[in-house]
Design a protein around this motif. Structure first.
Motif, PDB file in Angstrom:
ATOM      1  N   LYS A 193     -14.558  -2.774   3.141  1.00  0.00           N
ATOM      2  CA  LYS A 193     -13.653  -1.630   3.075  1.00  0.00           C
ATOM      3  C   LYS A 193     -12.820  -1.528   4.349  1.00  0.00           C
ATOM      4  O   LYS A 193     -11.612  -1.248   4.293  1.00  0.00           O
ATOM      5  CB  LYS A 193     -14.453  -0.346   2.864  1.00  0.00           C
ATOM      6  CG  LYS A 193     -13.611   0.915   2.778  1.00  0.00           C
ATOM      7  CD  LYS A 193     -14.495   2.128   2.548  1.00  0.00           C
ATOM      8  CE  LYS A 193     -13.685   3.412   2.461  1.00  0.00           C
ATOM      9  NZ  LYS A 193     -14.564   4.600   2.245  1.00  0.00           N
ATOM     10  N   ASN A 194     -13.442  -1.764   5.487  1.00  0.00           N
ATOM     11  CA  ASN A 194     -12.709  -1.729   6.750  1.00  0.00           C
ATOM     12  C   ASN A 194     -11.617  -2.790   6.780  1.00  0.00           C
ATOM     13  O   ASN A 194     -10.502  -2.539   7.249  1.00  0.00           O
ATOM     14  CB  ASN A 194     -13.662  -1.946   7.923  1.00  0.00           C
ATOM     15  CG  ASN A 194     -12.942  -1.921   9.257  1.00  0.00           C
ATOM     16  OD1 ASN A 194     -12.433  -0.898   9.688  1.00  0.00           O
ATOM     17  ND2 ASN A 194     -12.898  -3.078   9.929  1.00  0.00           N
ATOM     18  N   TYR A 195     -11.946  -3.984   6.259  1.00  0.00           N
ATOM     19  CA  TYR A 195     -10.919  -5.027   6.207  1.00  0.00           C
ATOM     20  C   TYR A 195      -9.763  -4.602   5.309  1.00  0.00           C
ATOM     21  O   TYR A 195      -8.588  -4.715   5.691  1.00  0.00           O
ATOM     22  CB  TYR A 195     -11.505  -6.347   5.706  1.00  0.00           C
ATOM     23  CG  TYR A 195     -10.426  -7.374   5.442  1.00  0.00           C
ATOM     24  CD1 TYR A 195      -9.751  -7.976   6.499  1.00  0.00           C
ATOM     25  CD2 TYR A 195     -10.052  -7.696   4.148  1.00  0.00           C
ATOM     26  CE1 TYR A 195      -8.726  -8.882   6.272  1.00  0.00           C
ATOM     27  CE2 TYR A 195      -9.030  -8.607   3.908  1.00  0.00           C
ATOM     28  CZ  TYR A 195      -8.376  -9.191   4.967  1.00  0.00           C
ATOM     29  OH  TYR A 195      -7.353 -10.072   4.731  1.00  0.00           O
ATOM     30  N   GLU A 196     -10.081  -4.109   4.110  1.00  0.00           N
ATOM     31  CA  GLU A 196      -9.038  -3.723   3.158  1.00  0.00           C
ATOM     32  C   GLU A 196      -8.162  -2.593   3.684  1.00  0.00           C
ATOM     33  O   GLU A 196      -6.937  -2.607   3.503  1.00  0.00           O
ATOM     34  CB  GLU A 196      -9.666  -3.290   1.837  1.00  0.00           C
ATOM     35  CG  GLU A 196     -10.285  -4.414   1.031  1.00  0.00           C
ATOM     36  CD  GLU A 196     -10.889  -3.908  -0.261  1.00  0.00           C
ATOM     37  OE1 GLU A 196     -11.051  -4.712  -1.194  1.00  0.00           O
ATOM     38  OE2 GLU A 196     -11.229  -2.695  -0.338  1.00  0.00           O
ATOM     39  N   GLN A 197      -8.782  -1.609   4.334  1.00  0.00           N
ATOM     40  CA  GLN A 197      -8.057  -0.389   4.677  1.00  0.00           C
ATOM     41  C   GLN A 197      -7.532  -0.339   6.110  1.00  0.00           C
ATOM     42  O   GLN A 197      -6.566   0.380   6.381  1.00  0.00           O
ATOM     43  CB  GLN A 197      -8.953   0.827   4.421  1.00  0.00           C
ATOM     44  CG  GLN A 197      -9.338   0.993   2.969  1.00  0.00           C
ATOM     45  CD  GLN A 197     -10.089   2.289   2.706  1.00  0.00           C
ATOM     46  OE1 GLN A 197     -10.298   3.112   3.601  1.00  0.00           O
ATOM     47  NE2 GLN A 197     -10.502   2.486   1.475  1.00  0.00           N
ATOM     48  N   GLN A 198      -8.151  -1.072   7.033  1.00  0.00           N
ATOM     49  CA  GLN A 198      -7.739  -1.002   8.425  1.00  0.00           C
ATOM     50  C   GLN A 198      -7.136  -2.312   8.927  1.00  0.00           C
ATOM     51  O   GLN A 198      -6.011  -2.340   9.435  1.00  0.00           O
ATOM     52  CB  GLN A 198      -8.942  -0.609   9.307  1.00  0.00           C
ATOM     53  CG  GLN A 198      -9.620   0.684   8.889  1.00  0.00           C
ATOM     54  CD  GLN A 198      -8.711   1.896   8.982  1.00  0.00           C
ATOM     55  OE1 GLN A 198      -7.852   1.970   9.853  1.00  0.00           O
ATOM     56  NE2 GLN A 198      -8.900   2.860   8.089  1.00  0.00           N
ATOM     57  N   VAL A 199      -7.876  -3.394   8.748  1.00  0.00           N
ATOM     58  CA  VAL A 199      -7.414  -4.683   9.282  1.00  0.00           C
ATOM     59  C   VAL A 199      -6.132  -5.143   8.593  1.00  0.00           C
ATOM     60  O   VAL A 199      -5.220  -5.652   9.249  1.00  0.00           O
ATOM     61  CB  VAL A 199      -8.523  -5.753   9.155  1.00  0.00           C
ATOM     62  CG1 VAL A 199      -8.019  -7.110   9.656  1.00  0.00           C
ATOM     63  CG2 VAL A 199      -9.763  -5.324   9.931  1.00  0.00           C
ATOM     64  N   SER A 259      -7.283  -0.982  -5.570  1.00  0.00           N
ATOM     65  CA  SER A 259      -6.234  -0.046  -5.985  1.00  0.00           C
ATOM     66  C   SER A 259      -5.423   0.451  -4.797  1.00  0.00           C
ATOM     67  O   SER A 259      -4.226   0.714  -4.912  1.00  0.00           O
ATOM     68  CB  SER A 259      -6.845   1.141  -6.730  1.00  0.00           C
ATOM     69  OG  SER A 259      -7.712   1.886  -5.894  1.00  0.00           O
ATOM     70  N   GLY A 260      -6.060   0.578  -3.621  1.00  0.00           N
ATOM     71  CA  GLY A 260      -5.365   1.095  -2.449  1.00  0.00           C
ATOM     72  C   GLY A 260      -4.303   0.183  -1.881  1.00  0.00           C
ATOM     73  O   GLY A 260      -3.550   0.588  -0.991  1.00  0.00           O
ATOM     74  N   HIS A 261      -4.226  -1.051  -2.364  1.00  0.00           N
ATOM     75  CA  HIS A 261      -3.194  -1.972  -1.896  1.00  0.00           C
ATOM     76  C   HIS A 261      -1.920  -1.882  -2.733  1.00  0.00           C
ATOM     77  O   HIS A 261      -1.058  -2.760  -2.660  1.00  0.00           O
ATOM     78  CB  HIS A 261      -3.716  -3.414  -1.907  1.00  0.00           C
ATOM     79  CG  HIS A 261      -4.656  -3.691  -0.778  1.00  0.00           C
ATOM     80  ND1 HIS A 261      -5.123  -4.953  -0.480  1.00  0.00           N
ATOM     81  CD2 HIS A 261      -5.210  -2.867   0.151  1.00  0.00           C
ATOM     82  CE1 HIS A 261      -5.932  -4.890   0.568  1.00  0.00           C
ATOM     83  NE2 HIS A 261      -5.996  -3.637   0.966  1.00  0.00           N
ATOM     84  N   HIS A 262      -1.804  -0.805  -3.522  1.00  0.00           N
ATOM     85  CA  HIS A 262      -0.648  -0.633  -4.403  1.00  0.00           C
ATOM     86  C   HIS A 262      -0.004   0.726  -4.186  1.00  0.00           C
ATOM     87  O   HIS A 262      -0.678   1.685  -3.773  1.00  0.00           O
ATOM     88  CB  HIS A 262      -1.082  -0.830  -5.856  1.00  0.00           C
ATOM     89  CG  HIS A 262      -1.563  -2.223  -6.119  1.00  0.00           C
ATOM     90  ND1 HIS A 262      -0.725  -3.261  -6.461  1.00  0.00           N
ATOM     91  CD2 HIS A 262      -2.802  -2.763  -6.025  1.00  0.00           C
ATOM     92  CE1 HIS A 262      -1.422  -4.371  -6.599  1.00  0.00           C
ATOM     93  NE2 HIS A 262      -2.684  -4.096  -6.327  1.00  0.00           N
ATOM     94  N   PRO A 263       1.293   0.857  -4.488  1.00  0.00           N
ATOM     95  CA  PRO A 263       2.041   2.011  -3.994  1.00  0.00           C
ATOM     96  C   PRO A 263       2.033   3.264  -4.853  1.00  0.00           C
ATOM     97  O   PRO A 263       2.416   4.325  -4.381  1.00  0.00           O
ATOM     98  CB  PRO A 263       3.469   1.460  -3.897  1.00  0.00           C
ATOM     99  CG  PRO A 263       3.541   0.431  -4.974  1.00  0.00           C
ATOM    100  CD  PRO A 263       2.178  -0.198  -5.017  1.00  0.00           C
ATOM    101  N   PRO A 281       0.810  -1.220   0.000  1.00  0.00           N
ATOM    102  CA  PRO A 281       0.000   0.000   0.000  1.00  0.00           C
ATOM    103  C   PRO A 281       0.842   1.269   0.000  1.00  0.00           C
ATOM    104  O   PRO A 281       1.964   1.292   0.506  1.00  0.00           O
ATOM    105  CB  PRO A 281      -0.810  -0.123   1.291  1.00  0.00           C
ATOM    106  CG  PRO A 281       0.059  -0.949   2.191  1.00  0.00           C
ATOM    107  CD  PRO A 281       0.739  -1.931   1.287  1.00  0.00           C
ATOM    108  N   GLY A 282       0.288   2.304  -0.596  1.00  0.00           N
ATOM    109  CA  GLY A 282       0.967   3.592  -0.627  1.00  0.00           C
ATOM    110  C   GLY A 282      -0.032   4.689  -0.896  1.00  0.00           C
ATOM    111  O   GLY A 282      -1.209   4.437  -1.145  1.00  0.00           O
ATOM    112  N   SER A 283       0.435   5.921  -0.859  1.00  0.00           N
ATOM    113  CA  SER A 283      -0.453   7.058  -1.087  1.00  0.00           C
ATOM    114  C   SER A 283      -0.645   7.273  -2.585  1.00  0.00           C
ATOM    115  O   SER A 283       0.187   6.884  -3.403  1.00  0.00           O
ATOM    116  CB  SER A 283       0.121   8.323  -0.448  1.00  0.00           C
ATOM    117  OG  SER A 283       1.393   8.616  -1.003  1.00  0.00           O
ATOM    118  N   GLY A 284      -1.739   7.907  -2.937  1.00  0.00           N
ATOM    119  CA  GLY A 284      -1.997   8.186  -4.341  1.00  0.00           C
ATOM    120  C   GLY A 284      -3.472   8.365  -4.596  1.00  0.00           C
ATOM    121  O   GLY A 284      -4.318   7.979  -3.796  1.00  0.00           O
TER     122      GLY A 284
END
Length: 277
Positions: free
Chosen positions: A177-183, A146-150, A81-84
């Protein structure tokens, strides 16, 4: 002949990525699987396509696609993950029509305008944008998010309809979404390399006049190589696609659940060295 060449050169400037329909993940893009071992054939549909998803001459993930149900069976990737910014452009896979077409992701209008194909031809073996219009209670759910990529390139590569399923909108914007982004952030602490296989179990319902299957379940399995001493850990989740709830399970429990849901052979998502407990 010269005109055709010029048209192809012009079209190449409009491509957003490259992907390939291949005969074997092991020989073409094995890097997205723990110990270069894809899931076994227990998940494979009758009319499967293996896609190595490439953008700007670099592979970003792998997808097993069901041509008949017009949804991915699973997508496999490395969690980085990364910002973008979130991309907005959607693409399709030309080679799902026929291997004579370019091995490049493309927008529908590029194929129609520069390769003399119709939307009907594109849609025979894959979902197209119109299939996801005017949905009620569902939206386009990424398997590989997409959020799991840098960076922008890797995120853009996930915006292909071969990586999308009709997902319950409350689940997609809630527990999933909570699993993907937080957990995932919490669980991957200490992981040097994180392999993910995320998939969809075909259901009994369809959208788009029976063209695109609505999965009954979404699931994800993870195998993590720890920073210290190459220790391994694994975990998994599964969710019914009509409820805003994600169940946290062991990898072994997920494989057993998928074996029962598919009703075929025992499912194996990773090489046997990945812990099932």
């Amino acid at each position: 002949m010269l005109l055709l060449l010029l048209l192809q050169i012009s079209a190449s400037c409009l491509w957003l990525g490259r992907s390939e329909v291949v005969t074997s993940f092991e020989h073409s893009c094995p890097q997205f699987f723990f110990k270069e071992t894809p899931p076994n054939e227990a998940l494979e549909p009758k009319n499967a396509a293996r896609i190595c998803q490439r953008y700007k001459n670099k592979y970003y993930f792998a997808t097993l696609y069901d041509r008949d149900r017009r949804i991915p069976v699973y997508s496999a990737y490395l969690y980085q993950p990364g910002s973008g910014k979130r991309p907005k452009t959607w693409m399709v896979e030309p080679q799902l029509m026929d291997s004579v077409y370019p091995s490049s992701m493309a927008r529908e209008w590029v194929l129609i305008n520069y390769y003399n194909v119709t939307l009907e031809q594109i849609s025979k073996s894959q979902a197209v944008l119109v299939d996801y219009k005017n949905l009620t209670g569902l939206n386009r759910g990424h398997l590989n998010p997409s959020g799991h990529h840098p960076d922008n390139s890797s995120r853009t590569a996930t915006f292909t309809l071969t990586n999308i399923v009709p997902q319950n909108e409350k689940l997609n914007g809630g527990a999933w979404k909570n699993y993907e982004q937080q957990v995932m952030i919490k669980e991957t602490q200490g992981c040097a390399t994180t392999y993910v296989v995320v998939g969809a179990v075909p259901g009994n319902n369809y959208i788009a006049g029976g063209r695109v299957n609505k999965p009954s379940h979404l699931w994800s399995g993870v195998c993590c190589e720890m920073d210290s001493d190459k220790e391994l850990k694994a975990w998994a989740v599964i969710a019914e696609n009509d409820r805003n709830d994600v169940q946290f399970v062991s990898l072994g429990e997920l494989e057993e659940a998928l074996s029962q849901l598919y009703g075929r052979d025992q499912v194996s998502l990773f090489d046997r060295d990945c812990p099932r407990d």
